[in-house]
Design a protein around this motif. Structure first.
Motif, mmCIF file in Angstrom:
data_model
loop_
_atom_site.group_PDB
_atom_site.id
_atom_site.type_symbol
_atom_site.label_atom_id
_atom_site.label_comp_id
_atom_site.label_asym_id
_atom_site.label_seq_id
_atom_site.Cartn_x
_atom_site.Cartn_y
_atom_site.Cartn_z
ATOM 1 N N UNK A 1 1.125 -0.747 0.440
ATOM 2 C CA UNK A 1 0.408 0.180 -0.120
ATOM 3 C C UNK A 1 1.010 0.993 0.357
ATOM 4 N N UNK A 2 0.823 2.054 -0.929
ATOM 5 C CA UNK A 2 1.424 3.735 -1.004
ATOM 6 C C UNK A 2 0.758 4.405 -0.047
ATOM 7 N N UNK A 3 1.201 5.351 0.727
ATOM 8 C CA UNK A 3 0.416 6.256 1.505
ATOM 9 C C UNK A 3 1.080 7.175 1.610
ATOM 10 N N UNK A 4 0.711 8.112 2.390
ATOM 11 C CA UNK A 4 1.711 9.362 3.285
ATOM 12 C C UNK A 4 1.436 8.932 4.819
ATOM 13 N N UNK A 5 2.279 9.788 5.627
ATOM 14 C CA UNK A 5 2.521 9.084 6.782
ATOM 15 C C UNK A 5 2.055 10.540 7.817
ATOM 16 N N UNK A 6 1.645 11.371 6.930
ATOM 17 C CA UNK A 6 0.892 12.775 7.724
ATOM 18 C C UNK A 6 -0.005 12.863 6.451
ATOM 19 N N UNK A 7 -1.211 13.758 7.203
ATOM 20 C CA UNK A 7 -2.115 14.720 6.403
ATOM 21 C C UNK A 7 -2.690 15.445 6.313
ATOM 22 N N UNK A 8 -3.796 16.227 6.170
ATOM 23 C CA UNK A 8 -4.312 17.367 6.245
ATOM 24 C C UNK A 8 -5.533 16.374 6.865
ATOM 25 N N UNK A 9 -6.507 16.942 7.120
ATOM 26 C CA UNK A 9 -8.074 16.911 7.694
ATOM 27 C C UNK A 9 -8.521 16.615 6.230
ATOM 28 N N UNK A 10 -8.637 17.077 5.309
ATOM 29 C CA UNK A 10 -9.624 16.472 4.259
ATOM 30 C C UNK A 10 -8.865 15.732 3.318
ATOM 31 N N UNK A 11 -7.951 15.252 3.552
ATOM 32 C CA UNK A 11 -6.720 14.191 2.807
ATOM 33 C C UNK A 11 -6.879 13.278 3.493
ATOM 34 N N UNK A 12 -7.356 12.382 4.319
ATOM 35 C CA UNK A 12 -7.022 11.407 5.862
ATOM 36 C C UNK A 12 -7.295 9.932 4.574
#
Length: 358
Positions: free
Chosen positions: A102-113
Motif C-alpha cells: 500500500x502506498x500512503x502518506x505518513x501525515x495528511x491534512x484532515x480533508x486528505x485523511x
C-alpha cells in the motif's frame, strides 16, 4: 471539513519516518488458516497461482512456506542420497501467506485523511478475511466501499467478489487508490477491471452524475473517476456496502447516512459492514471526556427490540447489530486493536419486520 492545514497521523504509521514528504510504501502481511476456503486457486508463498490438486502438499523452507508438487521428479544429492523436504506435522493442510503493498502518506491534512491507513480499516480487513476464509458468503457478489481511502479493503475483497466499487472524493486520494489497485493486481491475482475506483461525494445526491464517454474520459483527467449509467445500475444492484473510519465528524456522519440511505433505498437489499474507532475528547459542555461522535453515530441506529416495537408507527430506519470482534482472529499483525475498535452490521428496513439474509 475545516482546518485543512492541520496535520494528522494514523497510529498505524507511527513506525514510519515522520518527516518524509514522499508517499511511503507499507507491506501488510497475513496468513490464511489451513482450513481456509479458497475459491478456484491455491497460492504459494510468493503469490503465484497454482491449480488445485490433491498432489499439492505444503513444506517448510526456512521461514517461508512453499507448495510442493508431490508428482515432481525426486531429487538426490551428489552422494546419491534422496533429498527430503521437511514437512509440517499435518501436511495435507496448507497455510497460505499473502502480502499486500500500500502506498500512503505518513501525515495528511484532515480533508486528505484518505491518504493514510487507519486502524478501523485493518480490523474490517480482519473481518472480511475471516468471512472469506471460512465461507463462500462474499463469493461472486457486488459491493460498494464508501470512503475507501488507500483501497486496502477493496483490494483484498477483490479476491472473491465479482466486482467492487471503491469510492472516495478528491483526485489526490482517488489517484493514490488507483495506484494501489494496480500494483497489487498481479500479486493477489484479481482482475484489475473488477475494482472500479469512482468518485462519490456524500454531500451530493445519488445517483451520481453520469460522466463522459470512455474516449472523452481518457482525454480529460477530471472525468476518469466518473460513473457510467450501467455502473450506477450495477452499484444499485450490489448486496454489500463497506465503510471504515468514516465516523469522526457529526457533519460527515450526517452526510454518510444520507448517502447510505439513498443507496439502500435503490435496487437490491443491502447490508452495510462499518468499522469505527471511538475517539474521546474533553468538552466544556460535559466537563468530561466523551465520545460525542460515537453517540451521534448511534443516534441513527435502532436495535432489533426497538425495531420490533415500532408496529403500526413504522417508518424506514437503520437497524444496527454490533459484531463481537473478539471472535475474529487478527490476521493483519501490523496494528494493535485496543478496546475502542468496533464493527457494526447495519440494515435499512423499508418495510415492517423485514429481515436481511446476509
Amino acid at each position: 471539513m475545516e482546518g485543512g492545514d492541520e496535520q494528522v497521523m494514523s497510529e498505524v504509521h507511527l513506525g514510519c519516518p515522520p518527516h518524509s514528504s514522499a508517499p511511503h510504501i507499507s507491506v501488510f502481511t497475513f496468513t490464511a488458516p489451513p482450513t481456509a476456503f479458497q475459491p478456484n486457486v491455491a497460492w504459494d508463498g510468493d503469490h503465484h497461482a497454482t491449480c488445485e490438486s490433491s498432489a499439492l502438499n505444503q513444506c517448510d523452507v526456512g521461514d517461508h512456506v512453499c507448495v510442493e508438487d508431490a508428482s515432481r521428479q525426486l531429487n538426490f544429492d551428489k552422494d546419491g542420497d534422496l533429498v527430503l523436504s521437511r514437512r509440517r506435522r499435518n501436511h495435507n493442510k496448507r497455510c497460505l501467506n499473502y502480502r499486500v503493498t500500500i502506498q500512503h502518506n505518513i501525515t495528511s491534512s484532515l480533508p486528505l485523511v484518505g491518504l493514510q491507513v487507519w486502524k478501523a480499516a485493518l480490523v474490517l480487513v480482519d473481518f472480511v478475511l475471516h468471512k472469506s476464509f471460512m465461507s463462500s458468503d462474499f463469493v461472486d457478489m457486488i459491493a460498494v466501499e464508501l470512503g475507501a481511502g488507500t483501497g486496502l479493503l477493496g483490494i483484498l475483497l477483490a479476491r472473491v467478489l465479482r466486482a467492487i466499487f471503491v469510492t472516495d472524493t478528491g483526485t489526490e486520494v482517488l489517484d493514490n487508490c488507483a495506484i494501489n489497485v494496480q500494483i497489487n493486481a498481479g500479486a493477489l491475482k484479481y482482475c484489475e477491471s473488477s475494482v472500479l475506483v469512482r468518485e462519490l461525494d456524500w454531500k451530493e445526491s445519488w445517483p451520481p452524475k453520469i460522466g463522459a464517454s470512455d474516449v472523452e474520459a481518457q482525454q480529460r483527467n477530471s472525468s476518469k473517476y466518473s460513473w457510467s449509467a450501467s455502473e450506477v445500475d450495477e452499484a444499485e444492484g450490489a448486496s454489500l456496502l463497506f465503510a471504515a473510519d468514516v465516523i469522526y465528524s457529526d457533519e460527515l456522519t450526517d452526510a454518510f447516512f444520507n448517502i447510505v440511505e439513498k443507496l439502500m433505498s435503490h435496487g437490491s437489499e443491502k447490508v452495510l459492514y462499518l468499522a469505527l474507532e471511538k475517539r474521546y475528547n474533553f468538552t466544556l459542555d460535559d466537563l468530561d471526556i466523551v465520545a460525542n461522535g460515537y453517540q451521534h453515530f448511534q443516534s441513527y441506529l435502532k436495535d432489533e427490540q426497538e425495531y420490533a416495537r415500532l408496529n403500526g408507527t413504522f417508518q424506514p430506519c437503520f437497524v444496527g447489530e454490533r459484531i463481537n470482534i473478539d471472535q475474529i482472529p487478527q490476521y493483519i499483525k501490523e496494528y494493535e486493536r485496543g478496546k475502542d475498535l468496533e464493527i457494526w452490521k447495519i440494515c435499512y428496513r423499508k418495510t415492517p419486520h423485514s429481515k436481511s439474509v446476509l
